[in-house]
Design an enzyme around this catalytic site. Structure first.
Site, mmCIF file in Angstrom:
data_model
loop_
_atom_site.group_PDB
_atom_site.id
_atom_site.type_symbol
_atom_site.label_atom_id
_atom_site.label_comp_id
_atom_site.label_asym_id
_atom_site.label_seq_id
_atom_site.Cartn_x
_atom_site.Cartn_y
_atom_site.Cartn_z
ATOM 1 N N HIS A 127 -8.176 -3.511 -12.954
ATOM 2 C CA HIS A 127 -8.296 -2.144 -12.698
ATOM 3 C C HIS A 127 -9.032 -1.226 -11.479
ATOM 4 O O HIS A 127 -9.842 -1.524 -10.570
ATOM 5 C CB HIS A 127 -10.326 -2.931 -13.863
ATOM 6 C CG HIS A 127 -10.195 -3.232 -14.829
ATOM 7 N ND1 HIS A 127 -9.553 -5.366 -14.582
ATOM 8 C CD2 HIS A 127 -10.109 -3.412 -16.236
ATOM 9 C CE1 HIS A 127 -9.712 -5.220 -16.103
ATOM 10 N NE2 HIS A 127 -10.063 -4.266 -17.261
ATOM 11 N N MET A 165 -8.832 -8.503 -5.804
ATOM 12 C CA MET A 165 -7.770 -7.764 -5.376
ATOM 13 C C MET A 165 -7.544 -6.559 -3.734
ATOM 14 O O MET A 165 -6.798 -6.214 -3.403
ATOM 15 C CB MET A 165 -7.244 -7.092 -6.562
ATOM 16 C CG MET A 165 -6.773 -8.203 -7.579
ATOM 17 S SD MET A 165 -5.686 -9.831 -6.853
ATOM 18 C CE MET A 165 -4.381 -8.887 -6.232
ATOM 19 N N ASP A 224 5.206 -1.859 10.728
ATOM 20 C CA ASP A 224 5.651 -0.596 11.529
ATOM 21 C C ASP A 224 5.175 -0.321 12.699
ATOM 22 O O ASP A 224 6.325 0.674 13.425
ATOM 23 C CB ASP A 224 5.320 0.213 10.043
ATOM 24 C CG ASP A 224 6.086 1.566 10.005
ATOM 25 O OD1 ASP A 224 6.870 1.575 9.985
ATOM 26 O OD2 ASP A 224 4.821 2.443 10.388
#
Length: 162
Positions: free
Chosen positions: A79, A113, A128
């Site tokens: 959500h 999450m 990276d």
């Protein structure tokens, strides 16, 4: 719940978002952690600020914060939440950098999450920015460490040895 207890499936077995509209908003908090394993020389370069791409931890912190706010765009059945606060911090050790994120919101569903996504994206950002120094970097141990709020209440992961 539907079809054998799967909350994210409708009666026909199709993916769906869980309906949280009947729930009352409450204060939610989640803490997640991840580790980025790398050579000691790479950890040292990050700690000393000598990575040519710039301040690795500052960029990773901003990336983690941004990721927490955009989790619903990345995880299909999450959500969209109005995130109230995101903290991303680091612990630098000899062969790894540990990332810890904390996310808070007053919402109808949890922020686990968002905390996990913040850690994952911060870890990938470190990867990276350091990949030119170290080809053996590994991202791992992404886990929820604590959550508070909501129907299921408080959860805290038992400490595991490092």
């Amino acid at each position: 719940m539907t079809q054998a207890g799967f909350t994210h499936l409708d009666p026909l077995g199709r993916a769906r978002m869980v309906d949280v509209t009947p729930k009352e908003p409450s204060h939610r908090r989640a803490v997640a952690r991840a580790k980025v394993f790398m050579a000691p020389a790479t950890v040292s370069a990050v700690a000393s600020g000598s990575v040519s791409k710039g301040d690795v931890l500052a960029v990773a912190r901003v990336a983690g914060i941004q990721a927490a706010k955009r989790t619903a765009e990345l995880i299909p059945l999450c959500h969209p939440l109005m995130v109230g606060a995101v903290l991303v911090n680091f612990r630098v050790e000899g062969t790894f950098i540990e990332i810890e994120s904390q996310v808070e919101a007053v919402e109808r569903t949890g922020v686990e999450m968002e905390a996990l996504t913040a850690c994952a994206v911060a870890a990938l950002t470190i990867y990276d920015m350091c990949k030119s120094l170290d080809k053996n970097i590994t991202v791992g141990e992404i886990a929820l460490w604590e959550k508070a709020g909501g129907r299921s209440g408080h959860y805290q992961r038992a400490n595991s040895p490092e």
